[in-house]
Design a protein around this motif. Sequence first.
Motif, PDB file in Angstrom:
ATOM      1  N   GLN A 232       0.799  -1.217   0.000  1.00 45.64           N
ATOM      2  CA  GLN A 232       0.000   0.000   0.000  1.00 45.64           C
ATOM      3  C   GLN A 232       0.835   1.272   0.000  1.00 45.64           C
ATOM      4  OE1 GLN A 232      -0.090  -2.453   2.406  1.00 45.64           O
ATOM      5  NE2 GLN A 232      -2.101  -2.563   3.362  1.00 45.64           N
ATOM      6  N   PHE A 234       2.985   1.929  -2.176  1.00 43.78           N
ATOM      7  CA  PHE A 234       3.394   2.081  -3.573  1.00 43.78           C
ATOM      8  C   PHE A 234       4.823   1.591  -3.808  1.00 43.78           C
ATOM      9  CE2 PHE A 234      -0.141   4.916  -2.974  1.00 43.78           C
ATOM     10  CZ  PHE A 234      -0.872   4.806  -4.140  1.00 43.78           C
ATOM     11  N   SER A 318     -11.114   4.832   4.576  1.00 47.92           N
ATOM     12  CA  SER A 318     -10.864   5.223   3.193  1.00 47.92           C
ATOM     13  C   SER A 318     -10.428   6.683   3.183  1.00 47.92           C
ATOM     14  CB  SER A 318     -12.140   5.033   2.358  1.00 47.92           C
ATOM     15  OG  SER A 318     -11.884   5.261   0.992  1.00 47.92           O
ATOM     16  N   ARG A 322      -8.471   8.567  -5.926  1.00 45.96           N
ATOM     17  CA  ARG A 322      -7.691   7.699  -6.800  1.00 45.96           C
ATOM     18  C   ARG A 322      -7.762   8.070  -8.277  1.00 45.96           C
ATOM     19  NH1 ARG A 322     -12.649   5.985  -6.049  1.00 45.96           N
ATOM     20  NH2 ARG A 322     -13.804   5.016  -7.764  1.00 45.96           N
ATOM     21  N   GLU A 352       2.533   8.461  -1.361  1.00 47.27           N
ATOM     22  CA  GLU A 352       2.272   7.789  -0.087  1.00 47.27           C
ATOM     23  C   GLU A 352       1.651   8.749   0.915  1.00 47.27           C
ATOM     24  OE1 GLU A 352       4.600   5.274   3.419  1.00 47.27           O
ATOM     25  OE2 GLU A 352       5.742   6.186   1.782  1.00 47.27           O
ATOM     26  N   PRO A 356      -4.239   7.750  -2.281  1.00 47.75           N
ATOM     27  CA  PRO A 356      -5.321   6.934  -1.711  1.00 47.75           C
ATOM     28  C   PRO A 356      -4.826   5.945  -0.671  1.00 47.75           C
ATOM     29  CG  PRO A 356      -4.762   6.180  -3.927  1.00 47.75           C
ATOM     30  CD  PRO A 356      -4.001   7.446  -3.702  1.00 47.75           C
ATOM     31  N   LYS A 357      -5.635   5.753   0.357  1.00 43.84           N
ATOM     32  CA  LYS A 357      -5.304   4.809   1.428  1.00 43.84           C
ATOM     33  C   LYS A 357      -6.529   3.983   1.787  1.00 43.84           C
ATOM     34  CE  LYS A 357      -1.623   7.573   3.631  1.00 43.84           C
ATOM     35  NZ  LYS A 357      -1.579   8.618   2.593  1.00 43.84           N
ATOM     36  N   GLU A 360      -9.813   3.152  -0.468  1.00 40.05           N
ATOM     37  CA  GLU A 360      -9.573   3.932  -1.678  1.00 40.05           C
ATOM     38  C   GLU A 360      -8.337   3.421  -2.418  1.00 40.05           C
ATOM     39  OE1 GLU A 360     -10.629   7.208  -4.338  1.00 40.05           O
ATOM     40  OE2 GLU A 360     -11.615   5.765  -3.017  1.00 40.05           O
ATOM     41  N   TYR A 361      -7.363   2.919  -1.674  1.00 36.96           N
ATOM     42  CA  TYR A 361      -6.207   2.302  -2.331  1.00 36.96           C
ATOM     43  C   TYR A 361      -6.630   1.012  -3.030  1.00 36.96           C
ATOM     44  CZ  TYR A 361      -1.750   0.107  -3.262  1.00 36.96           C
ATOM     45  OH  TYR A 361      -0.704  -0.499  -3.887  1.00 36.96           O
ATOM     46  N   PHE A 364      -8.187   2.006  -6.134  1.00 38.70           N
ATOM     47  CA  PHE A 364      -7.132   2.415  -7.060  1.00 38.70           C
ATOM     48  C   PHE A 364      -6.541   1.199  -7.775  1.00 38.70           C
ATOM     49  CE2 PHE A 364      -2.499   2.438  -7.497  1.00 38.70           C
ATOM     50  CZ  PHE A 364      -2.319   3.423  -8.466  1.00 38.70           C
ATOM     51  N   SER A 365      -6.263   0.165  -7.017  1.00 39.38           N
ATOM     52  CA  SER A 365      -5.682  -1.034  -7.605  1.00 39.38           C
ATOM     53  C   SER A 365      -6.657  -1.696  -8.568  1.00 39.38           C
ATOM     54  CB  SER A 365      -5.270  -2.013  -6.501  1.00 39.38           C
ATOM     55  OG  SER A 365      -4.588  -3.111  -7.041  1.00 39.38           O
TER      56      SER A 365
END
Length: 404
Positions: A232, A234, A318, A322, A352, A356-357, A360-361, A364-365
């Motif tokens: 996460q 990146f 979240s 993204r 980072e 997005p975390k 939301e990450y 994104f993926s």
Amino acid sequence: MTAIFPHKKAKALKAGSRRPAKELCSECGLCDTYFVHYVKNACAFINQQIGALEQQTHGRERLTSRQLPILENPDELYFGVHQQMMAARKVEPIEGAQWTGIVSSIAIEMLNRGMVEGVVCVQNTKEDRFQPMPVIARTPEEILAARVNKPTLSPNLSVLEEIEKSGMKRLLVIGVGCQIQALRAVEKQLGLEKLYVLGTPCVDNVTRAGLQKFLDTTSKSPDTVVYYEFMQDFRVHFKHEDGSLETVPFFGLNTKELKDVFAPSCMSCFDYVNSLADLVVGYMGAPFGWQWLIVRNDTGKEMLELVQDQIETQPVTSQGKRQEAVQQSIPAYDKGVTLPMWAAKLMGVVIEKIGPKGLEYARFSIDSHFTRNYLYVKRHHPEKLESHVPEFAKQIVKQYKLPE
């Protein structure tokens, strides 16, 4: 008997023979058994049927914006049918586990309590830590021998004949999306009283040769890598034999060199979140150091309750947005853009902090891989585009402008 189980007349395809899915074969193992009789219906890359199998497994298909506006229902559109999601980690991690060992712990508890007679999982061969070896584990020691992911195509379903011949009636299967779709499609032919499915999310797999190319291209010490993960923050995290950790920013990967390393099946997959498992354990939607749990149905809830006293949990969160990052990544991947390492590290630090975390990450993926895979299918298998891409994936992809 053969009238009831016509697959017993079928012959498994010999290794190396042409698979019915042709170049899109994910080597799930179904064709290595007499269950090949069902492959044209069961294979995720011949007959995509996530919606129908969600109905069969969970009692309903996921809601999409056909029923609710996308912004009102983002979780189910992206992550599938579920009762709850959470972040979790074991209070006392299992030594040598890739994360904290939640998957292994659930499997061991189910075996020890007599809920199942065997666990389908993946060990590795004695010669190669990355060469998958599917087994039916019957002891906790055999389950623990399967800990740590094997990031290569694995024929998990090759043990289906052994399951049927053994007389087992209660079984736990651990696997990824393409394997589980085929498994659900033949579930009624297995003669089981109860099937439990513990899924892991999966994005991109490779052949063993492809894995070696990735390691050689990306790691400073490819021969000592024990396992790795795209995390996460990146960065790709490589764990080495001596316990040291090596990180490489996503944006510093040799995209041009590695674009063709992933299996065509993975480039055509739209079930990253393992929609048909009862319980999913991954990491992409959780904070760094935690695992992401998705309980899809009552069976998954039953499985998670077995280790409730062994884990600590927290709500999923979240943060960030993204869309801009995804939109920028589409042409960058398409053109094989690779940044200088200093720039890649700088970009990684910036994203980072502001990127997005949490969930939301995870979105994104999903967005970045679905857009990539949609383009792959459109360009390489245009005749399959309409039928192969699920409705939920089409809705996700529509958010972005794609090149031709």
